[in-house]
Design a protein around this motif. Sequence first.
Motif, PDB file in Angstrom:
ATOM      1  N   ALA A 106       0.827  -1.377  -0.005  1.00 34.27           N
ATOM      2  CA  ALA A 106      -0.062   0.027  -0.049  1.00 34.27           C
ATOM      3  C   ALA A 106       0.876   1.355  -0.032  1.00 34.27           C
ATOM      4  CB  ALA A 106      -0.616  -0.139   1.324  1.00 34.27           C
ATOM      5  N   GLU A 107       0.315   2.330  -0.436  1.00 33.41           N
ATOM      6  CA  GLU A 107       1.024   3.643  -0.481  1.00 33.41           C
ATOM      7  C   GLU A 107       0.697   4.143   1.042  1.00 33.41           C
ATOM      8  OE1 GLU A 107       0.613   8.144  -1.921  1.00 33.41           O
ATOM      9  OE2 GLU A 107      -0.159   6.453  -2.900  1.00 33.41           O
ATOM     10  N   VAL A 108       1.958   4.507   1.905  1.00 35.57           N
ATOM     11  CA  VAL A 108       1.928   4.986   3.348  1.00 35.57           C
ATOM     12  C   VAL A 108       1.969   6.387   3.277  1.00 35.57           C
ATOM     13  CG1 VAL A 108       2.499   4.476   5.437  1.00 35.57           C
ATOM     14  CG2 VAL A 108       2.427   2.594   4.069  1.00 35.57           C
ATOM     15  N   ASN A 165       3.311   8.852   5.745  1.00 32.21           N
ATOM     16  CA  ASN A 165       3.920   8.833   7.166  1.00 32.21           C
ATOM     17  C   ASN A 165       3.525  10.458   7.975  1.00 32.21           C
ATOM     18  OD1 ASN A 165       5.097   6.304   7.306  1.00 32.21           O
ATOM     19  ND2 ASN A 165       6.771   7.492   6.116  1.00 32.21           N
ATOM     20  N   ASN A 175      -0.548   7.127  10.821  1.00 31.99           N
ATOM     21  CA  ASN A 175      -0.126   7.090   9.486  1.00 31.99           C
ATOM     22  C   ASN A 175      -1.285   6.409   8.728  1.00 31.99           C
ATOM     23  OD1 ASN A 175       2.538   7.675  10.429  1.00 31.99           O
ATOM     24  ND2 ASN A 175       3.315   5.621  10.519  1.00 31.99           N
ATOM     25  N   VAL A 176      -1.318   6.692   7.597  1.00 35.43           N
ATOM     26  CA  VAL A 176      -2.491   6.357   6.927  1.00 35.43           C
ATOM     27  C   VAL A 176      -2.008   5.542   5.482  1.00 35.43           C
ATOM     28  CG1 VAL A 176      -4.424   7.078   5.099  1.00 35.43           C
ATOM     29  CG2 VAL A 176      -3.738   8.505   7.396  1.00 35.43           C
ATOM     30  N   ALA A 177      -2.569   4.238   5.502  1.00 36.18           N
ATOM     31  CA  ALA A 177      -2.071   3.398   4.165  1.00 36.18           C
ATOM     32  C   ALA A 177      -3.282   3.486   3.464  1.00 36.18           C
ATOM     33  CB  ALA A 177      -1.972   2.169   4.688  1.00 36.18           C
ATOM     34  N   LYS A 188      -4.773   2.114  -0.650  1.00 33.33           N
ATOM     35  CA  LYS A 188      -4.613   1.092  -1.664  1.00 33.33           C
ATOM     36  C   LYS A 188      -6.088   0.797  -2.397  1.00 33.33           C
ATOM     37  CE  LYS A 188      -3.091  -3.422  -1.614  1.00 33.33           C
ATOM     38  NZ  LYS A 188      -2.594  -4.811  -0.789  1.00 33.33           N
ATOM     39  N   TYR A 214      -8.556   3.646   2.691  1.00 32.70           N
ATOM     40  CA  TYR A 214      -7.920   4.442   3.623  1.00 32.70           C
ATOM     41  C   TYR A 214      -7.749   3.653   5.070  1.00 32.70           C
ATOM     42  CZ  TYR A 214      -8.102   7.987   0.111  1.00 32.70           C
ATOM     43  OH  TYR A 214      -7.726   8.601  -1.065  1.00 32.70           O
ATOM     44  N   THR A 258      -2.891   3.246  10.373  1.00 29.94           N
ATOM     45  CA  THR A 258      -2.230   2.266  10.779  1.00 29.94           C
ATOM     46  C   THR A 258      -1.411   2.300  11.929  1.00 29.94           C
ATOM     47  OG1 THR A 258      -0.108   3.163   9.599  1.00 29.94           O
ATOM     48  CG2 THR A 258      -1.432   1.761   8.227  1.00 29.94           C
ATOM     49  N   HIS A 259      -1.361   3.343  12.506  1.00 26.66           N
ATOM     50  CA  HIS A 259      -0.689   3.441  13.968  1.00 26.66           C
ATOM     51  C   HIS A 259      -1.438   4.890  14.570  1.00 26.66           C
ATOM     52  CE1 HIS A 259       2.446   3.677  16.887  1.00 26.66           C
ATOM     53  NE2 HIS A 259       2.453   5.287  16.761  1.00 26.66           N
TER      54      HIS A 259
END
Length: 94
Positions: free
Chosen positions: A45-47, A49, A56-58, A60, A69, A72-73
């Motif tokens: 996926a495009e992350v 930061n 963070n956002v992933a 795909k 969307y 992720t953290h």
Amino acid sequence: MKTRLIVLAGTIVLVLVTTLAGCGGYNQARGRGDAPVGHRDSTPAEVINMPDEFGNVAVKCDGHGHRIYVVTHNKSDAPVTVIDDPSCPGGAAR
């Protein structure tokens, strides 16, 4: 006294072995065991930061015309957001 220590040590080893045996790869091989998996998309996926202490956002495409969307953290739960995106493959012809 020596016999009690041997029995205690044996009991501790037995408990540890039993506990660690429960941590086998059963669920890792099957996922979480909640539903069968037909196709697995393991492409990266495009992350995006974000600065420290922010999620963070992933991002795909799902292969069906949707962009997903996922935070992720993050210290709190965040919803997964799915939008129609004509630039993603697999969507309806527009």
